[in-house]
Design a protein around this motif. Structure first.
Motif, PDB file in Angstrom:
ATOM      1  N   ALA A  81      16.628   8.238 -16.916  1.00 52.10           N
ATOM      2  CA  ALA A  81      17.032   9.115 -15.822  1.00 52.10           C
ATOM      3  C   ALA A  81      16.070  10.288 -15.679  1.00 52.10           C
ATOM      4  O   ALA A  81      15.736  10.702 -14.553  1.00 52.10           O
ATOM      5  CB  ALA A  81      18.454   9.619 -16.053  1.00 52.10           C
ATOM      6  N   LEU A  85      14.069  11.290 -12.357  1.00 54.36           N
ATOM      7  CA  LEU A  85      14.181  12.614 -11.745  1.00 54.36           C
ATOM      8  C   LEU A  85      12.812  13.288 -11.647  1.00 54.36           C
ATOM      9  O   LEU A  85      12.513  13.989 -10.672  1.00 54.36           O
ATOM     10  CB  LEU A  85      15.151  13.478 -12.547  1.00 54.36           C
ATOM     11  CG  LEU A  85      16.626  13.064 -12.460  1.00 54.36           C
ATOM     12  CD1 LEU A  85      17.454  13.857 -13.471  1.00 54.36           C
ATOM     13  CD2 LEU A  85      17.158  13.270 -11.046  1.00 54.36           C
ATOM     14  N   PRO A 182      17.177   7.500  -9.754  1.00 57.38           N
ATOM     15  CA  PRO A 182      17.873   7.622 -11.044  1.00 57.38           C
ATOM     16  C   PRO A 182      18.893   6.505 -11.275  1.00 57.38           C
ATOM     17  O   PRO A 182      19.052   6.024 -12.408  1.00 57.38           O
ATOM     18  CB  PRO A 182      18.557   8.986 -10.949  1.00 57.38           C
ATOM     19  CG  PRO A 182      17.708   9.764 -10.005  1.00 57.38           C
ATOM     20  CD  PRO A 182      17.248   8.769  -8.991  1.00 57.38           C
TER      21      PRO A 182
END
Length: 318
Positions: A81, A85, A182
């Motif tokens: 993730a 991001l 994500p």
């Protein structure tokens, strides 16, 4: 994927970028697999395979194993993730920062890889090299491929290929549509963990209980979509049995691995699974594998076309 409106002129629409990434991955897969350290998913799978016996020791209780397995999964998901991001931030900050997001998409996707593996298994069987066929099939079937003969390899790949396309391409597309980059990255992290721990036996399987169930739930919607794409592909694939595939899709999931079992049942119904009587020769096995590879290629092509169509109409994303 959030892109700064001021940079919209230099950044492709997110879904068009995803369609391009799917296409590039499918084309580059024909060149063969690169080193594992270039693939975040394969790297995570290797890492989870290495760490499992160190966290999942025999003296641990079942609740402790469950907590440790979930914690290890959360760490991998957080890393993926964070990378997504970061790529999103680059895309929103710099004129050509979207290239980082595109590169991450290509690295995370794996729709063409399983199809190329099955095609190389067919070539190895045609050349009479069962050992090479077994080694190649391990990417899709796991260590069990080492003990399979020609008939078993053909039948197992026929059933499994649709599921691999679902996990490597269809599910990432759906999670991208729901949660952006994500969402795609976290799903692929969960898939990597599931691939590493799916073969754990009792009592070690308590370690993977929650991650495997989470992956089944995360793949349920994509399994529905993949089944429908397989049914549609049967209409254009020589020898495809669309009615039987649709019947298997309508029956729905069965067993503990409900998402995987659902897709595998639909894939098997599309062509087989081929019993030994239908595979009397090496040529028959090669033709059966080529047929299911063609079906998988159609499924992937339909998915790319749908994503590109949605992107051309600028369908809004999170």
């Amino acid at each position: 994927m959030a892109i700064d409106p001021s940079l919209a002129g230099s950044a492709p629409a997110p879904l068009l970028l995803l369609a391009l990434a799917l296409t590039v991955e499918a084309l580059t897969a024909r060149l063969g697999r690169g080193p594992w350290w270039l693939s975040p998913v394969r790297g995570a799978t290797r890492a989870m395979t290495w760490i499992e016996p160190r966290l999942n020791r025999p003296r641990r209780s079942a609740p402790t194993r469950i907590v440790r397995g979930l914690a290890a999964t959360a760490i991998v998901g957080a890393v993926f993730a964070a990378a997504a991001l970061g790529a999103d931030w680059l895309a929103a900050t710099f004129s050509y920062g979207w290239v980082a997001a595109f590169a991450l998409m290509v690295a995370l996707l794996d729709g063409g890889g399983p199809l190329d593996e099955a095609a190389r298994v067919a070539r190895a069987l045609r050349a009479g090299d069962l050992l090479a066929a077994r080694a190649t099939a391990q990417g899709t079937l796991g260590p069990a491929a080492r003990r399979m003969d020609r008939l078993e390899l053909t039948a197992a790949l026929t059933c499994r290929l649709g599921w691999r396309v679902c996990v490597g391409a269809i599910a990432p597309v759906i999670w991208f549509a729901v949660l952006g980059l994500p969402g795609l990255a976290v799903y692929r992290a969960l898939a990597a963990v599931a691939a590493a721990w799916a073969i754990l036996d009792s009592p070690r399987k308590a370690f993977a209980f929650l991650p495997l169930r989470l992956h089944e739930l995360a793949a349920l919607g994509p399994a529905v979509a993949t089944g429908l794409l397989i049914v549609a592909a049967c209409l254009f694939a020589p020898g495809g049995r669309a009615i039987k595939a649709a019947t298997a899709w309508l029956r729905g999931p069965a067993g503990p691995a409900f998402s995987q079992g659902w897709v595998e049942a639909v894939t098997a119904s599309a062509f087989g699974p081929p019993p030994p009587t239908r595979l009397p020769s090496v040529t028959a096995s090669v033709n059966a594998l080529r047929a299911v590879v063609y079906l998988g290629a159609l499924v992937l092509a339909f998915a790319i076309a749908l994503v590109a169509l949605a992107g051309s109409y600028d369908v809004p994303l999170p």
